[in-house]
Enzyme design. Structure first.
Site, mmCIF file in Angstrom:
data_model
loop_
_atom_site.group_PDB
_atom_site.id
_atom_site.type_symbol
_atom_site.label_atom_id
_atom_site.label_comp_id
_atom_site.label_asym_id
_atom_site.label_seq_id
_atom_site.Cartn_x
_atom_site.Cartn_y
_atom_site.Cartn_z
ATOM 1 N N GLU A 305 0.297 99.059 28.791
ATOM 2 C CA GLU A 305 -0.220 98.552 27.510
ATOM 3 C C GLU A 305 -1.020 99.633 26.784
ATOM 4 O OE1 GLU A 305 -2.448 95.147 28.997
ATOM 5 O OE2 GLU A 305 -0.728 93.858 28.614
ATOM 6 N N GLU A 321 0.333 95.175 21.048
ATOM 7 C CA GLU A 321 -0.288 93.902 21.439
ATOM 8 C C GLU A 321 -1.106 93.304 20.294
ATOM 9 O OE1 GLU A 321 -3.506 92.164 24.687
ATOM 10 O OE2 GLU A 321 -2.557 94.105 25.054
ATOM 11 N N CYS A 398 -4.760 85.940 26.201
ATOM 12 C CA CYS A 398 -5.851 86.561 25.463
ATOM 13 C C CYS A 398 -5.659 86.503 23.952
ATOM 14 C CB CYS A 398 -6.019 88.004 25.906
ATOM 15 S SG CYS A 398 -4.495 88.989 25.873
#
Length: 627
Positions: A305, A321, A398
């Protein structure tokens, strides 16, 4: 009075800050504006959906296991407590705007009571380490997310304190923060996931309790000295490879890096530390100079990520993201406040209208975790790490509550003040009420932005007000009241006698544009993108004739882009192109069939893709063959 509630990242009066944010309720969006509809959808759909999912997915039961109310096994990620805290923060900001929402207030109060009941006698609070791994408490900071979760709890408490709700939540957060100060002020430990730094700085801003700010600064000073176990991905992944003040590039996990950047700026302005602010500006320049996608997305590597190398920006493998887009928006806001420089507001706007807006479906209850710029034909979207369509929730959830907390506080990011001036950074139809040097100011904005670049602002005040209007970097030939804008440092300053009310008209030309990539971005060499104003556009398979495959489409960049509209899209863009199918199915050596049949290409704003049906999409379009 809701208009007196402080919003996110509000520096103290003694801070080294060029600009001052307005109160949270100072700006009210018109209900039918793009941002107004988004904020209403967030309040009526996204936030209630997050509340429901906390129970359905197990995050609330994880806390109830601590209190003994639930005996079943743990569900979801070990850091799922943070999903609860982000939703609490969203609820607090929303209650700051709509205090009469009894159902939302009940959620906040009952959840605060549960959190208080789950808190240990010493103030410690973490459902995973309290029940599942008590022997590892504070012992595995490189992956534990203990301080990360604590940071989101503190952020929720900051929002609650500023909104005048959730007193019990504030008490819980301060007890935990005091425990953290007691322990970490005397040991050289750093959390693997930054977040606690900006949270402690904000808690200091609310309470004036200096140890919170001192510990935030200590965490920054300790990072980069190899104190964190790099384990699987190494120290760069954790931003522990170089001291913060010496850093000159972003590295590693994108959300961690950007949360760290936000904390660096918060501490820098509160401690008046030029070396920290200089470091923040250097790493920002690296991130936005060579490691950011056209949509404002960041993160080109799925494995960790993470940021990639300079110009490593593959569109189909973009991780991008959603939380990284939000973190970028928050970090840029802090840099804008600290410096007053337009480039940070430009990046806020670009991320907001593209990667952040695109992460949420128009129903407000389905979300992207990653945000690619190209979804290929034949893509296997069965896994939630790279789905073909937005999902209602994720095992690592999240992003949805992070979106809820940003959008519920969005009106707090529109404008700022300084001595004698008011600066407009984001444009949306609505009303602004504030004070400048003690004088009341009222501004009514009428606009269809971002669909139309005409913005009318009617200003009424007895103050000798200088109104500064941001001229975005993409806006060439901006006009103020019909004359070329006198742009200085990215803003057009307007001075008038406002006492009887006066209207200023800003016109930002919005021609559709062909954008070419930097030649070092190998992944999109030979491609162009289409933009208009702050919006990035894309092609969807749904708009192509039957039998045409998206990857076979080419665009003619020399042809004029025509504007149109559809029932769900105020402005579509039409281009001329061709279909250039491969000459054979041979994997190598087949070549293309050459110039193909003409085709009309209809582009829609990137943030709207995937709302009709799952299917291929691309932002970067190959240029048509000319020979």
């Amino acid at each position: 009075m809701t208009e007196r509630i402080l919003g996110p990242a509000h520096p103290t009066s003694a801070a080294m800050s060029a600009l001052r944010p307005l109160f949270l309720g100072a700006v009210t969006f018109e209900p039918d504006s793009l941002l107004g509809r988004w904020q209403e959808r967030n309040a009526t759909r996204t936030l209630p959906h997050c509340v429901d999912q906390l129970d359905a997915a197990g995050a609330m039961d994880n806390l109830r296991r601590v209190t003994g109310e639930v005996e079943a096994g743990r569900r979801n990620m070990w850091f799922a407590d943070s999903d609860v805290y982000k939703t609490l923060e969203a609820a607090a900001w929303q209650l700051g705007r709509t205090p009469d929402d009894a159902e939302l207030r009940a959620f906040l109060d009952t959840t605060a009571a549960l959190v208080a009941k789950a808190q240990g006698e010493d103030g410690y609070l973490n459902s995973y380490f309290a029940v599942d791994k008590p022997e590892l408490r504070w012992r595995k900071l490189h992956w534990s997310h203990e301080l990360y979760c604590a940071g989101h709890l503190i952020q929720a408490a900051v929002a609650a304190a500023r909104a005048g709700v959730g007193a019990q939540l504030v008490t819980v957060a301060r007890r935990f923060a005091d425990l953290i100060v007691e322990r970490f002020s005397v040991v050289d430990d750093v959390d693997g996931h930054p977040e606690i730094e900006t949270a402690l700085a904000e808690l200091y801003r609310v309470t004036g309790h200096r140890p919170y700010l001192d510990l935030a600064r200590r965490f920054l000073d300790l990072r980069g000295h190899g104190l964190i176990d790099g384990e699987r991905f190494g120290p760069r992944y954790l931003q522990d490879h170089v001291p913060v003040r010496e850093a000159d590039e972003v590295a590693g996990h994108v959300v961690r890096q950007l949360y760290l950047l936000a904390g660096v700026v918060d501490v820098a302005v509160e401690t008046r530390d030029d070396s920290l602010l200089d470091a923040a500006r250097r790493v920002w320049a690296d991130a936005f100079g060579a490691k950011t996608y056209l949509t404002g997305a960041q993160g080109s590597r799925h494995r960790d990520e993470a940021f990639g190398d300079p110009y490593e920006l593959p569109p189909d493998r973009a991780y991008g993201e959603t939380c990284a887009g939000i973190a970028s928006f928050q970090a840029n806001w802090r840099l804008l406040l600290a410096t007053g420089e337009r480039k940070y507001a430009d990046e806020m706007e670009g991320a907001l209208y593209n990667v952040i807006a695109g992460s949420t479906a128009m129903d407000g209850t389905h979300f992207f975790y990653s945000n690619p710029l190209h979804l290929r034909t034949g893509h296997d979207g069965s896994h939630e790490d790279a789905p073909s369509q937005r999902l209602p929730w994720y095992s690592c959830a999240c992003c949805p509550p992070n979106l809820a907390r940003l959008v519920s506080s969005l009106s707090g990011y529109v404008a700022t003040t300084d001595h004698g001036g008011l600066q407009m950074h984001l444009y949306a139809a609505g009303t602004l009420r504030t004070t400048v040097d003690g004088a009341d100011v009222r501004i009514v904005t009428r606009t269809e932005y971002p669909w139309d670049g005409r913005i009318e602002l009617t200003v009424t005040t007895d103050a000798a007000l200088t109104l500064a209007l941001r001229i975005p970097g993409w806006a060439s030939g901006a006009l103020v009241d019909g004359a070329p804008a006198d742009v200085r440092d990215g803003y057009a300053e307007v001075r008038r006698d406002w006492s009887a009310g006066a209207t200023v008209t800003l016109e930002l030309p919005m021609p559709a544009r062909i954008v070419r990539p930097h030649p070092r971005i190998d992944a999109v060499r030979g491609c162009v993108a289409v933009t208009r104003g702050p919006l990035v556009y894309c092609l969807e398979q749904a708009d192509l004739p039957g039998g045409v495959t998206l990857e076979d489409v080419r665009i003619d960049p020399a042809e004029r882009l025509a504007e149109g509209q559809s029932p769900d899209v105020p402005v579509t863009l039409t281009a001329r192109g061709s279909v250039e199918a491969p000459a054979s199915e041979e994997l190598y050596g087949a070549g293309a069939a050459g110039p193909g049949e003409p085709v009309e290409l209809i582009a829609i704003p990137y943030f709207l893709w995937g709302n009709r049906t799952p299917g291929p999409m691309r932002v970067w379009i190959p240029v048509a063959t000319t020979e």
